[in-house]
Design a protein around this motif. Structure first.
Motif, PDB file in Angstrom:
ATOM      1  N   PHE A   1       1.687  39.800  77.151  1.00 58.42           N
ATOM      2  CA  PHE A   1       1.515  39.333  75.781  1.00 58.42           C
ATOM      3  C   PHE A   1       0.910  40.463  74.957  1.00 58.42           C
ATOM      4  CE2 PHE A   1       1.640  35.474  78.252  1.00 58.42           C
ATOM      5  CZ  PHE A   1       2.332  34.579  77.453  1.00 58.42           C
ATOM      6  N   GLU A   2       1.490  40.732  73.814  1.00 59.87           N
ATOM      7  CA  GLU A   2       0.994  41.794  72.931  1.00 59.87           C
ATOM      8  C   GLU A   2       0.216  41.161  71.784  1.00 59.87           C
ATOM      9  OE1 GLU A   2       3.981  44.532  71.702  1.00 59.87           O
ATOM     10  OE2 GLU A   2       4.546  45.072  73.755  1.00 59.87           O
ATOM     11  N   TRP A   3      -1.095  41.370  71.829  1.00 56.87           N
ATOM     12  CA  TRP A   3      -1.982  40.727  70.873  1.00 56.87           C
ATOM     13  C   TRP A   3      -2.229  41.594  69.652  1.00 56.87           C
ATOM     14  CZ3 TRP A   3      -2.822  35.823  72.087  1.00 56.87           C
ATOM     15  CH2 TRP A   3      -2.705  35.443  73.430  1.00 56.87           C
ATOM     16  N   LYS A   4      -2.409  40.926  68.528  1.00 56.82           N
ATOM     17  CA  LYS A   4      -2.789  41.589  67.283  1.00 56.82           C
ATOM     18  C   LYS A   4      -4.116  41.006  66.807  1.00 56.82           C
ATOM     19  CE  LYS A   4       1.098  40.394  65.275  1.00 56.82           C
ATOM     20  NZ  LYS A   4       2.248  40.250  64.347  1.00 56.82           N
ATOM     21  N   ALA A   5      -4.754  41.717  65.899  1.00 57.41           N
ATOM     22  CA  ALA A   5      -6.049  41.259  65.405  1.00 57.41           C
ATOM     23  C   ALA A   5      -5.952  39.863  64.793  1.00 57.41           C
ATOM     24  CB  ALA A   5      -6.607  42.248  64.388  1.00 57.41           C
TER      25      ALA A   5
ATOM     26  N   MET B   1      -7.743  45.202  75.748  1.00 51.96           N
ATOM     27  CA  MET B   1      -8.190  45.426  74.376  1.00 51.96           C
ATOM     28  C   MET B   1      -8.284  46.936  74.205  1.00 51.96           C
ATOM     29  SD  MET B   1     -11.108  42.535  73.588  1.00 51.96           S
ATOM     30  CE  MET B   1     -10.635  40.814  73.288  1.00 51.96           C
ATOM     31  N   GLY B   2      -7.246  47.554  73.668  1.00 56.55           N
ATOM     32  CA  GLY B   2      -7.141  49.001  73.639  1.00 56.55           C
ATOM     33  C   GLY B   2      -7.844  49.649  72.459  1.00 56.55           C
ATOM     34  N   HIS B   3      -7.870  50.990  72.497  1.00 57.31           N
ATOM     35  CA  HIS B   3      -8.493  51.779  71.434  1.00 57.31           C
ATOM     36  C   HIS B   3      -7.813  51.500  70.091  1.00 57.31           C
ATOM     37  CE1 HIS B   3     -11.275  54.305  73.669  1.00 57.31           C
ATOM     38  NE2 HIS B   3     -10.369  54.417  74.621  1.00 57.31           N
ATOM     39  N   GLY B   4      -8.633  51.267  69.095  1.00 54.73           N
ATOM     40  CA  GLY B   4      -8.116  51.090  67.742  1.00 54.73           C
ATOM     41  C   GLY B   4      -7.453  49.761  67.485  1.00 54.73           C
ATOM     42  N   SER B   5      -7.497  48.855  68.453  1.00 48.51           N
ATOM     43  CA  SER B   5      -6.817  47.571  68.276  1.00 48.51           C
ATOM     44  C   SER B   5      -7.612  46.618  67.399  1.00 48.51           C
ATOM     45  CB  SER B   5      -6.560  46.915  69.639  1.00 48.51           C
ATOM     46  OG  SER B   5      -7.783  46.558  70.265  1.00 48.51           O
ATOM     47  N   GLY B   6      -8.942  46.746  67.405  1.00 48.03           N
ATOM     48  CA  GLY B   6      -9.778  45.829  66.637  1.00 48.03           C
ATOM     49  C   GLY B   6      -9.793  44.421  67.184  1.00 48.03           C
ATOM     50  N   LEU B   7      -9.315  44.239  68.425  1.00 47.83           N
ATOM     51  CA  LEU B   7      -9.192  42.887  68.979  1.00 47.83           C
ATOM     52  C   LEU B   7     -10.546  42.245  69.263  1.00 47.83           C
ATOM     53  CD1 LEU B   7      -6.183  43.254  71.459  1.00 47.83           C
ATOM     54  CD2 LEU B   7      -6.177  42.501  69.080  1.00 47.83           C
ATOM     55  N   LEU B   8     -11.497  43.025  69.776  1.00 47.48           N
ATOM     56  CA  LEU B   8     -12.803  42.453  70.081  1.00 47.48           C
ATOM     57  C   LEU B   8     -13.512  41.999  68.811  1.00 47.48           C
ATOM     58  CD1 LEU B   8     -14.933  41.788  72.194  1.00 47.48           C
ATOM     59  CD2 LEU B   8     -15.836  44.104  71.930  1.00 47.48           C
ATOM     60  N   GLN B   9     -13.506  42.839  67.798  1.00 51.15           N
ATOM     61  CA  GLN B   9     -14.127  42.470  66.525  1.00 51.15           C
ATOM     62  C   GLN B   9     -13.453  41.237  65.933  1.00 51.15           C
ATOM     63  OE1 GLN B   9     -13.645  45.355  63.412  1.00 51.15           O
ATOM     64  NE2 GLN B   9     -15.148  44.394  62.073  1.00 51.15           N
ATOM     65  N   ALA B  10     -12.135  41.201  65.983  1.00 51.17           N
ATOM     66  CA  ALA B  10     -11.391  40.075  65.413  1.00 51.17           C
ATOM     67  C   ALA B  10     -11.691  38.774  66.159  1.00 51.17           C
ATOM     68  CB  ALA B  10      -9.893  40.365  65.454  1.00 51.17           C
TER      69      ALA B  10
ATOM     70  N   HIS C   1      -7.690  44.546  82.122  1.00 49.81           N
ATOM     71  CA  HIS C   1      -7.764  46.002  82.123  1.00 49.81           C
ATOM     72  C   HIS C   1      -9.213  46.403  82.405  1.00 49.81           C
ATOM     73  CE1 HIS C   1      -7.601  50.158  80.567  1.00 49.81           C
ATOM     74  NE2 HIS C   1      -6.332  50.090  80.909  1.00 49.81           N
ATOM     75  N   PRO C   2      -9.423  47.476  83.191  1.00 51.67           N
ATOM     76  CA  PRO C   2     -10.787  47.820  83.625  1.00 51.67           C
ATOM     77  C   PRO C   2     -11.791  48.041  82.500  1.00 51.67           C
ATOM     78  CG  PRO C   2      -9.164  49.042  84.893  1.00 51.67           C
ATOM     79  CD  PRO C   2      -8.413  48.346  83.805  1.00 51.67           C
ATOM     80  N   THR C   3     -11.330  48.443  81.316  1.00 56.39           N
ATOM     81  CA  THR C   3     -12.272  48.732  80.238  1.00 56.39           C
ATOM     82  C   THR C   3     -11.833  48.083  78.934  1.00 56.39           C
ATOM     83  OG1 THR C   3     -11.112  50.780  79.635  1.00 56.39           O
ATOM     84  CG2 THR C   3     -12.924  50.961  81.221  1.00 56.39           C
ATOM     85  N   ILE C   4     -12.816  47.773  78.101  1.00 56.11           N
ATOM     86  CA  ILE C   4     -12.566  47.362  76.723  1.00 56.11           C
ATOM     87  C   ILE C   4     -12.996  48.524  75.835  1.00 56.11           C
ATOM     88  CG2 ILE C   4     -13.315  45.878  74.835  1.00 56.11           C
ATOM     89  CD1 ILE C   4     -13.500  43.604  76.645  1.00 56.11           C
ATOM     90  N   ALA C   5     -12.087  49.023  75.021  1.00 59.32           N
ATOM     91  CA  ALA C   5     -12.418  50.112  74.106  1.00 59.32           C
ATOM     92  C   ALA C   5     -13.239  49.559  72.954  1.00 59.32           C
ATOM     93  CB  ALA C   5     -11.140  50.768  73.588  1.00 59.32           C
ATOM     94  N   VAL C   6     -14.420  50.128  72.751  1.00 56.57           N
ATOM     95  CA  VAL C   6     -15.359  49.600  71.766  1.00 56.57           C
ATOM     96  C   VAL C   6     -15.588  50.626  70.663  1.00 56.57           C
ATOM     97  CG1 VAL C   6     -17.679  48.708  71.381  1.00 56.57           C
ATOM     98  CG2 VAL C   6     -16.502  48.210  73.523  1.00 56.57           C
ATOM     99  N   SER C   7     -15.223  50.264  69.445  1.00 55.88           N
ATOM    100  CA  SER C   7     -15.483  51.101  68.281  1.00 55.88           C
ATOM    101  C   SER C   7     -16.836  50.716  67.697  1.00 55.88           C
ATOM    102  CB  SER C   7     -14.385  50.911  67.238  1.00 55.88           C
ATOM    103  OG  SER C   7     -14.413  49.579  66.734  1.00 55.88           O
TER     104      SER C   7
END
Length: 209
Positions: A99-103, A123-132, A148-154
């Motif tokens: 499944f390809e998620w968007k913000a 939750m990849g780099h620049g996706s903004g998924l965690l914030q959303a 996925h082993p990591t969540i990219a956090v901005s």
């Protein structure tokens, strides 16, 4: 209507191309329609879905599918993840549907008052998924499982995470099961600021305990 739906290791055949079935919709749209007719569903688990060759883009209808999910007021657990499988004597890996998620999808799921468990792939780099996901304040969310082993956090992700965890209404119990937070090196002005924010997160966790 059922309260629990589990699809595990399913091969999805391609759509029929005959004139009789020409109006058949994409799989996600069909599933969305079925969800809208279910007012009692509590658990939805879809793992290891494999769309056969020549299948029309299975992601068609993703927006409708998420909209249907987010409007189910009884839905407590959502687990939509890809798994790979091995076939043949040489053990060839085949990737399952992801499944390809968007913000905008995450904001809808984050606004679900009933959601307690959410499992997705990444939750990849620049996706903004965690914030959303956290912006609508999903207070009833108990566990977030990202395969996925990591969540990219901005920087913005981190601020939202810190604000969410420090909210007295937050009921999260498990935020790091199976993955770790990976900070974007470009997200922080300097190492001192990064250390300060990490210490703030630790302090919030201590207060929760």
């Amino acid at each position: 209507t059922v309260e629990k739906i589990t699809l595990f290791h399913c091969d999805i055949p391609p759509q029929q191309t005959t004139a009789k079935d020409a109006e058949q919709r994409d799989c996600l749209e069909v599933w969305a329609n079925a969800l809208r007719q279910n007012s009692r569903i509590r658990h939805l688990q879809m793992h290891m879905l494999f769309f056969q060759e020549h299948h029309q883009d299975p992601l068609e209808g993703m927006d409708e599918f998420v909209d249907a999910l987010s409007t189910r007021s009884t839905l407590e657990q959502i687990s939509l993840v890809r798994c790979d499988r091995s076939i043949g004597s040489r053990v060839r890996q085949i990737s399952g549907f992801e499944f390809e998620w968007k913000a905008c999808h995450m904001r809808k799921l984050g606004g679900m008052g009933s959601l307690r468990y959410l499992a997705i792939d990444r939750m990849g780099h620049g996706s903004g998924l965690l914030q959303a996901l956290l912006a609508p304040r999903p207070y009833n969310l108990r566990e977030l499982n990202v395969r996925h082993p990591t969540i990219a956090v901005s920087a913005s992700d981190f601020r939202e995470l810190l604000g969410f965890l420090s909210d007295p209404n937050c009921q999260i119990r498990d935020l790091t099961h199976g993955f770790s937070l990976e900070f974007d090196n470009n997200a922080f002005d300097n190492m001192i600021l990064m250390n300060q924010r990490c210490q703030s997160l630790i302090n919030v966790a201590k207060d929760k305990n």
